[in-house]
Design an enzyme around this catalytic site. Structure first.
Site, PDB file in Angstrom:
ATOM      1  N   CYS A 114       1.428   4.531  -0.626  1.00 58.55           N
ATOM      2  CA  CYS A 114       1.618   3.805   0.624  1.00 58.55           C
ATOM      3  C   CYS A 114       1.981   4.778   1.737  1.00 58.55           C
ATOM      4  O   CYS A 114       2.930   5.561   1.604  1.00 58.55           O
ATOM      5  CB  CYS A 114       2.726   2.770   0.439  1.00 58.55           C
ATOM      6  SG  CYS A 114       3.352   2.073   1.987  1.00 58.55           S
ATOM      7  N   GLU A 115       1.246   4.738   2.838  1.00 62.41           N
ATOM      8  CA  GLU A 115       1.505   5.687   3.922  1.00 62.41           C
ATOM      9  C   GLU A 115       2.761   5.353   4.715  1.00 62.41           C
ATOM     10  O   GLU A 115       3.240   6.173   5.494  1.00 62.41           O
ATOM     11  CB  GLU A 115       0.307   5.786   4.859  1.00 62.41           C
ATOM     12  CG  GLU A 115       0.073   4.588   5.754  1.00 62.41           C
ATOM     13  CD  GLU A 115      -1.102   4.801   6.698  1.00 62.41           C
ATOM     14  OE1 GLU A 115      -1.051   4.261   7.808  1.00 62.41           O
ATOM     15  OE2 GLU A 115      -2.069   5.489   6.329  1.00 62.41           O
ATOM     16  N   HIS A 116       3.320   4.162   4.516  1.00 62.57           N
ATOM     17  CA  HIS A 116       4.497   3.767   5.279  1.00 62.57           C
ATOM     18  C   HIS A 116       5.807   4.216   4.638  1.00 62.57           C
ATOM     19  O   HIS A 116       6.790   4.458   5.336  1.00 62.57           O
ATOM     20  CB  HIS A 116       4.520   2.243   5.445  1.00 62.57           C
ATOM     21  CG  HIS A 116       3.334   1.720   6.197  1.00 62.57           C
ATOM     22  ND1 HIS A 116       2.497   0.750   5.687  1.00 62.57           N
ATOM     23  CD2 HIS A 116       2.818   2.063   7.401  1.00 62.57           C
ATOM     24  CE1 HIS A 116       1.535   0.503   6.554  1.00 62.57           C
ATOM     25  NE2 HIS A 116       1.706   1.282   7.605  1.00 62.57           N
ATOM     26  N   HIS A 117       5.823   4.313   3.299  1.00 56.54           N
ATOM     27  CA  HIS A 117       7.055   4.707   2.618  1.00 56.54           C
ATOM     28  C   HIS A 117       6.848   5.809   1.586  1.00 56.54           C
ATOM     29  O   HIS A 117       7.807   6.238   0.936  1.00 56.54           O
ATOM     30  CB  HIS A 117       7.695   3.495   1.918  1.00 56.54           C
ATOM     31  CG  HIS A 117       8.134   2.424   2.860  1.00 56.54           C
ATOM     32  ND1 HIS A 117       7.340   1.336   3.169  1.00 56.54           N
ATOM     33  CD2 HIS A 117       9.274   2.277   3.582  1.00 56.54           C
ATOM     34  CE1 HIS A 117       7.976   0.558   4.029  1.00 56.54           C
ATOM     35  NE2 HIS A 117       9.147   1.096   4.297  1.00 56.54           N
ATOM     36  N   GLN A 155      -3.949  -0.478   1.937  1.00 61.69           N
ATOM     37  CA  GLN A 155      -4.951  -0.996   0.992  1.00 61.69           C
ATOM     38  C   GLN A 155      -6.219  -1.479   1.679  1.00 61.69           C
ATOM     39  O   GLN A 155      -7.325  -1.259   1.172  1.00 61.69           O
ATOM     40  CB  GLN A 155      -4.337  -2.111   0.140  1.00 61.69           C
ATOM     41  CG  GLN A 155      -5.243  -2.552  -1.017  1.00 61.69           C
ATOM     42  CD  GLN A 155      -4.518  -3.446  -1.995  1.00 61.69           C
ATOM     43  OE1 GLN A 155      -3.374  -3.181  -2.362  1.00 61.69           O
ATOM     44  NE2 GLN A 155      -5.164  -4.510  -2.437  1.00 61.69           N
ATOM     45  N   HIS A 183       2.366  -2.687  -4.946  1.00 60.96           N
ATOM     46  CA  HIS A 183       2.922  -1.703  -4.029  1.00 60.96           C
ATOM     47  C   HIS A 183       4.399  -1.539  -4.337  1.00 60.96           C
ATOM     48  O   HIS A 183       5.170  -2.491  -4.196  1.00 60.96           O
ATOM     49  CB  HIS A 183       2.746  -2.168  -2.584  1.00 60.96           C
ATOM     50  CG  HIS A 183       1.319  -2.236  -2.128  1.00 60.96           C
ATOM     51  ND1 HIS A 183       0.859  -1.562  -1.021  1.00 60.96           N
ATOM     52  CD2 HIS A 183       0.242  -2.891  -2.630  1.00 60.96           C
ATOM     53  CE1 HIS A 183      -0.433  -1.797  -0.853  1.00 60.96           C
ATOM     54  NE2 HIS A 183      -0.830  -2.610  -1.822  1.00 60.96           N
ATOM     55  N   CYS A 185       6.518  -0.107  -2.649  1.00 56.89           N
ATOM     56  CA  CYS A 185       7.345  -0.297  -1.462  1.00 56.89           C
ATOM     57  C   CYS A 185       7.738  -1.765  -1.310  1.00 56.89           C
ATOM     58  O   CYS A 185       8.695  -2.083  -0.604  1.00 56.89           O
ATOM     59  CB  CYS A 185       6.623   0.199  -0.207  1.00 56.89           C
ATOM     60  SG  CYS A 185       4.925  -0.358  -0.055  1.00 56.89           S
TER      61      CYS A 185
END
Length: 226
Positions: A114-117, A155, A183, A185
Site C-alpha cells: 500500500c502506497e499510503h502506509h 489496488q 490490505h 493497512c
C-alpha cells in the site's frame, strides 16, 4: 502555517481512505539516476535513523543488520517493479490454432504494498483476454501481475496497469482483470478489520458487455482441484 496544516489533513484523508490520485505510478523525473547500489546505501542510512529515532539499539546483534536488509528488500524485491528495466519481456505468438474463446488465468498470487502506509497487500488476481490473432505465454501473465504489484500501489491503479499492459502486448482491447486482496493497512491498523478484503475490476473491450463479463466472473468462481 494554517494552510500547511490544512493540506496535511487533506493528504492524510486521501491516504486513510485509500484514494488514488493518478493512473500512473507517481515518479520523480530523476527516479532512475541513482544505481540500485546507491539507493541501497541511502535507504540503509534513512532506516537506521528511523530505528534510532524510535529508540532501538542498533548495536544489538538482532537489529544491527536490519537497515541493510530493509534497504535491499525495498530495492531488489518489494519495490523492484518501479524500474522499467525489470518489466518482463512478453513475446507473443500467432494464434495458429484459431482459439477464439476467452482465456483465463485465475488465482494468480499477488503481493504488493500500500502506497499510503507501506504495509502489505496480499491477494489473488484473475486475468483474461480474447485473442484477436496473437497469444502470450501463460507465465507472462503472472509476471506482468507481479511486476506491477512490486511497487507502492493502490489496488484500483494496479488493476488498470495490468490491463493496459496486456492490451498493449496483445494488441487488443479485450482484456480484463479482477483482484481480491487484503490490505494490512486496514487489517492490522486503523479499523483493524481482519475479515474484510477489497475487490476491484478493470474491463476492456468485449468485457464491458454484460454476457462476456458474466462468463469471465463465472470462470473465476470455478474450484480447481488436483
Amino acid at each position: 502555517m494554517k494552510i500547511d496544516s490544512t493540506l496535511e489533513d487533506q493528504f492524510d484523508e486521501i491516504g486513510d481512505n485509500h484514494v488514488s490520485t493518478s493512473e500512473d505510478t507517481p515518479l520523480l523525473a530523476n527516479a532512475f539516476e541513482l544505481s540500485d547500489e546507491e539507493k541501497i546505501v541511502k535507504i540503509k542510512a534513512n532506516v537506521s535513523e528511523i530505528m534510532e529515532t524510535l529508540g532501538l539499539d542498533l548495536t544489538d546483534d538482532s537489529l544491527k543488520g536490519t537497515p541493510n536488509r530493509v534497504a535491499k528488500m525495498f530495492v531488489n524485491e518489494i519495490f523492484a517493479g518501479l524500474h522499467p528495466n525489470r518489466k518482463p519481456k512478453s513475446s507473443t505468438f500467432n494464434n495458429k490454432y484459431k482459439y477464439g474463446e476467452m482465456l483465463v488465468e485465475k488465482n494468480i498470487t499477488l503481493y504488493s504494498t500500500c502506497e499510503h502506509h507501506f504495509l502489505p497487500i496480499v491477494g489473488r488476481a484473475h486475468v483474461a483476454y480474447i485473442s484477436n490473432g496473437t497469444v502470450v505465454g501463460l507465465s507472462k501473465m503472472n509476471r506482468i501481475v507481479d511486476y506491477f504489484a512490486k511497487r507502492p500501489q493502490v489496488q484500483e491503479r494496479l488493476n488498470i496497469q495490468i490491463v493496459r499492459e496486456l492490451q498493449k502486448v496483445l494488441n487488443t482491447e479485450d482484456v480484463a482483470c479482477v483482484i481480491d486482496a487484503k490490505h494490512l493497512c486496514v487489517n492490522s491498523r486503523g479499523i483493524r478489520d481482519i475479515e474484510s478484503s477489497t475487490v476491484t475490476a478493470e474491463y476492456g473491450g468485449k468485457f464491458k458487455e454484460e454476457a462476456t463479463r458474466r462468463e469471465f466472473l463465472n470462470f473465476i468462481k470455478l474450484e480447481t482441484r488436483f
